[in-house]
Design an enzyme around this catalytic site. Structure first.
Site: not given
Ligand code: FES
Length: 128
Positions: A93
């Site tokens: 993410h």
């Molecule tokens: Fe969501 Fe690493 S940014 S698990």
């Protein structure tokens, strides 16, 4: 868990190794002077999880950064030497960590954790 011994001698400046401790990936990173300077040259009041670089390494051995390679968002394994701060980048993410493993951008709430470790000699650490 069983402590894990890591021989630092073969890891060149700018290099790293990944080992496993208690089933977790651990990055052992031999930082360059530029990477250490970048980690030091931060106003920590601007950080989401404020910690100085000195709190995350051993005094006199600042070139060695040892972190648990588990993103503090939802647990993916971040990629080393990636992202705008050249620390770690989590592809899940988009969390961005700096050369001290501190969270700088993206959804992760906390810095990459530093596991317990100690120097057995100048070129050997024991994790755990
Ligand atoms: Fe969501 Fe690493 S940014 S698990």
């Amino acid at each position: 868990g069983v402590p894990v011994e890591v021989d630092l001698a073969p890891i060149p400046e700018g290099g790293n190794v990944k080992v496993f401790w208690r089933g977790k990936p651990i990055y052992v990173r031999h930082r360059t002077k530029e990477e250490i300077a970048a980690a030091d040259n931060v106003d920590i009041s601007s950080l989401r999880d404020p910690q100085t670089d000195a709190e995350r390494v051993k005094k006199g051995d600042e070139q060695w950064l040892i972190v648990i390679g588990i993103c503090t968002h939802l647990g993916c394994i971040p990629l080393i030497n990636e992202g705008p701060y050249h620390g770690w980048f989590c592809p899940c993410h988009g969390s961005v960590y700096d050369t001290s493993g501190r969270i700088r951008q993206g959804p992760a709430p906390l810095n990459l954790a530093v596991p317990p470790y100690s120097f057995e000699s100048a070129s050997k650490i024991i994790i755990g």
